[in-house]
Design a protein around this motif. Structure first.
Motif, mmCIF file in Angstrom:
data_model
loop_
_atom_site.group_PDB
_atom_site.id
_atom_site.type_symbol
_atom_site.label_atom_id
_atom_site.label_comp_id
_atom_site.label_asym_id
_atom_site.label_seq_id
_atom_site.Cartn_x
_atom_site.Cartn_y
_atom_site.Cartn_z
ATOM 1 N N GLN B 14 0.731 -1.156 -0.035
ATOM 2 C CA GLN B 14 -0.118 -0.004 -0.004
ATOM 3 C C GLN B 14 0.971 1.218 0.059
ATOM 4 O O GLN B 14 2.068 1.204 0.425
ATOM 5 C CB GLN B 14 -1.039 -0.046 1.284
ATOM 6 C CG GLN B 14 -2.009 -1.167 1.148
ATOM 7 C CD GLN B 14 -3.041 -0.935 0.047
ATOM 8 O OE1 GLN B 14 -3.236 -1.760 -0.336
ATOM 9 N NE2 GLN B 14 -3.519 0.345 0.082
ATOM 10 N N GLU B 15 0.245 2.226 -0.926
ATOM 11 C CA GLU B 15 0.975 3.605 -0.634
ATOM 12 C C GLU B 15 1.568 3.974 1.047
ATOM 13 O O GLU B 15 0.503 3.733 1.858
ATOM 14 C CB GLU B 15 0.145 4.579 -1.116
ATOM 15 C CG GLU B 15 0.968 5.969 -1.251
ATOM 16 C CD GLU B 15 -0.023 7.011 -2.046
ATOM 17 O OE1 GLU B 15 -1.175 6.618 -2.511
ATOM 18 O OE2 GLU B 15 0.281 8.187 -2.102
ATOM 19 N N GLY B 16 2.576 4.555 1.144
ATOM 20 C CA GLY B 16 3.171 4.983 2.394
ATOM 21 C C GLY B 16 3.861 3.786 3.221
ATOM 22 O O GLY B 16 4.693 4.088 4.108
ATOM 23 N N HIS B 78 5.205 5.399 -3.009
ATOM 24 C CA HIS B 78 4.367 5.990 -3.785
ATOM 25 C C HIS B 78 4.172 5.355 -5.045
ATOM 26 O O HIS B 78 4.824 4.511 -5.565
ATOM 27 C CB HIS B 78 4.868 7.318 -4.153
ATOM 28 C CG HIS B 78 3.858 8.394 -4.869
ATOM 29 N ND1 HIS B 78 3.706 8.054 -6.238
ATOM 30 C CD2 HIS B 78 3.113 9.209 -4.455
ATOM 31 C CE1 HIS B 78 2.680 9.299 -6.483
ATOM 32 N NE2 HIS B 78 2.521 9.682 -5.217
ATOM 33 N N PRO B 79 2.830 5.222 -5.531
ATOM 34 C CA PRO B 79 2.693 4.580 -6.655
ATOM 35 C C PRO B 79 3.741 4.757 -7.982
ATOM 36 O O PRO B 79 3.996 3.760 -8.597
ATOM 37 C CB PRO B 79 1.294 5.022 -7.065
ATOM 38 C CG PRO B 79 0.600 5.298 -6.183
ATOM 39 C CD PRO B 79 1.517 5.727 -5.111
ATOM 40 N N ARG B 80 4.079 5.775 -8.236
ATOM 41 C CA ARG B 80 5.051 5.870 -9.089
ATOM 42 C C ARG B 80 6.628 5.195 -8.577
ATOM 43 O O ARG B 80 7.510 5.115 -9.523
ATOM 44 C CB ARG B 80 5.489 7.394 -9.158
ATOM 45 C CG ARG B 80 6.299 8.201 -7.780
ATOM 46 C CD ARG B 80 6.686 9.719 -8.411
ATOM 47 N NE ARG B 80 7.236 10.279 -7.171
ATOM 48 C CZ ARG B 80 6.558 10.868 -6.111
ATOM 49 N NH1 ARG B 80 5.277 11.079 -6.438
ATOM 50 N NH2 ARG B 80 7.052 11.330 -5.054
ATOM 51 N N ASP B 81 6.814 4.552 -7.461
ATOM 52 C CA ASP B 81 7.701 3.666 -7.379
ATOM 53 C C ASP B 81 7.688 2.444 -7.749
ATOM 54 O O ASP B 81 8.432 1.467 -7.829
ATOM 55 C CB ASP B 81 8.106 3.684 -5.834
ATOM 56 C CG ASP B 81 8.336 4.873 -5.169
ATOM 57 O OD1 ASP B 81 7.809 5.198 -3.593
ATOM 58 O OD2 ASP B 81 9.056 5.777 -5.418
ATOM 59 N N ILE B 106 2.910 -0.629 -5.945
ATOM 60 C CA ILE B 106 2.497 0.159 -5.009
ATOM 61 C C ILE B 106 1.131 0.670 -5.279
ATOM 62 O O ILE B 106 0.870 1.367 -6.280
ATOM 63 C CB ILE B 106 3.187 1.228 -4.793
ATOM 64 C CG1 ILE B 106 4.679 1.097 -4.440
ATOM 65 C CG2 ILE B 106 2.597 2.177 -3.259
ATOM 66 C CD1 ILE B 106 4.896 0.212 -3.299
ATOM 67 N N ILE B 107 -0.088 0.152 -4.465
ATOM 68 C CA ILE B 107 -1.247 0.332 -4.716
ATOM 69 C C ILE B 107 -1.815 1.673 -3.817
ATOM 70 O O ILE B 107 -1.327 1.929 -2.614
ATOM 71 C CB ILE B 107 -2.073 -0.667 -4.051
ATOM 72 C CG1 ILE B 107 -1.891 -1.926 -4.937
ATOM 73 C CG2 ILE B 107 -3.815 -0.618 -4.254
ATOM 74 C CD1 ILE B 107 -2.322 -3.219 -4.240
#
Lengths: 119, 108
Positions: B14-16, B78-81, B106-107
Motif C-alpha cells: 500500500q502507498e506509504g 508511492h505508486p510512482r515507485d 504500490i497500490i
C-alpha cells in the motif's frame, strides 16, 4: 536529448535474416556493453568493449557479432537471426577507461532498448 | 559459481509503506549496483556501493560485505515507485552479473 540512443526501437524480422542494432552515446564514455533481457531472466552480457580496440565476448556471444566504429558507436549484429534471439536488447555505457586502468565497474547508463522479434 | 539472488520476486504494498528488497550473492565482490526498470522498459542506475550505506531521497541502499547481502529500502512508498528493481554485482571481473529483479507494485 538522450545520452544513449538505440536504433531501431522495435524490429520484427524473419528467421535467417541479418539484423544490425545500433547504439550511439554522447557521454564520452570508453566502455560500452550489449545485453539481452528475456522474461524471467536477468540481463545477460553479449559483448563488451573497453575502448575502440578492445572488444570482448560476454556470456552469450554465440550467434552475435559486434563492431566498435568509434568511441561513440557500438553495433550488434545477428548474422542469421533465429527465433530464440527474440528478446529486449540494451546497450549501456560506463565511464571507466581501458583495461588495466581503475578497476571495478562504474555506473552504467542504459539506452532505451530495442525489442526484437524473430519469426 | 558467481550468482546473484533477489527476494522477493514480486511485492505488492500500500502507498506509504516501508519497502525492503533483498539481494544476496555468492562470493566476494568489487561493487554492487541497484537499478530500476520502468514499466516502459527503460533502466536507470540508482546506486553503486561497495560498503556501508547510500541514500538518495526516499531510497536507501545498504550492503553487508561479511554476509554477502544488500538491501534496497524505499520509505513512504508511492505508486510512482512501481517498477522492477534489479541488483547487479561486479565479482571483480569488471562485468556485471544481474539478478532476475523484484517487481514492486504500490497500490494507492
Amino acid at each position: 536529448d538522450a545520452d544513449v540512443t538505440q536504433t531501431p526501437r522495435n524490429r520484427i524480422t524473419k528467421t535467417g535474416k541479418r539484423i544490425m542494432l545500433e547504439c550511439s552515446q554522447t557521454k564520452g564514455h570508453d566502455r560500452m556493453y550489449w545485453y539481452r533481457q528475456d522474461p524471467g531472466l536477468g540481463l545477460r552480457l553479449i559483448y563488451y568493449s573497453f575502448d575502440v580496440k578492445d572488444i570482448n565476448k560476454g556470456e552469450i556471444s554465440d550467434g552475435y557479432s559486434v563492431s566498435r566504429q568509434a568511441q561513440a558507436k557500438f553495433s550488434l549484429s545477428l548474422e542469421s537471426a533465429i527465433p530464440n534471439q527474440t528478446a529486449l536488447y540494451f546497450c549501456a555505457t560506463s565511464e571507466l577507461g581501458t583495461r588495466g586502468g581503475p578497476s571495478g565497474t562504474d555506473t552504467q547508463y542504459f539506452g532505451p532498448g530495442t525489442r526484437l522479434t524473430v519469426l | 559459481k558467481n550468482e546473484v539472488e533477489q527476494s522477493p520476486q514480486n511485492l505488492t504494498a500500500q502507498e506509504g509503506e516501508f519497502i525492503t528488497i533483498n539481494c544476496s550473492y555468492s562470493v566476494g565482490i568489487s561493487a554492487l549496483h541497484w537499478l530500476q526498470q520502468h514499466p516502459g522498459g527503460g533502466i536507470v542506475s540508482l546506486f553503486m556501493l561497495s560498503s556501508g550505506k547510500k541514500k538518495h531521497g526516499r531510497l536507501i541502499a545498504t550492503i553487508n560485505i561479511q554476509e554477502k547481502h544488500s538491501s534496497l529500502h524505499i520509505t513512504a512508498s508511492h505508486p510512482r515507485d512501481s517498477a522492477v528493481y534489479i541488483c547487479a554485482v561486479d565479482f571483480g571481473n569488471e562485468k556485471l552479473t544481474f539478478g532476475t529483479g523484484t517487481r514492486l507494485t504500490i497500490i494507492p
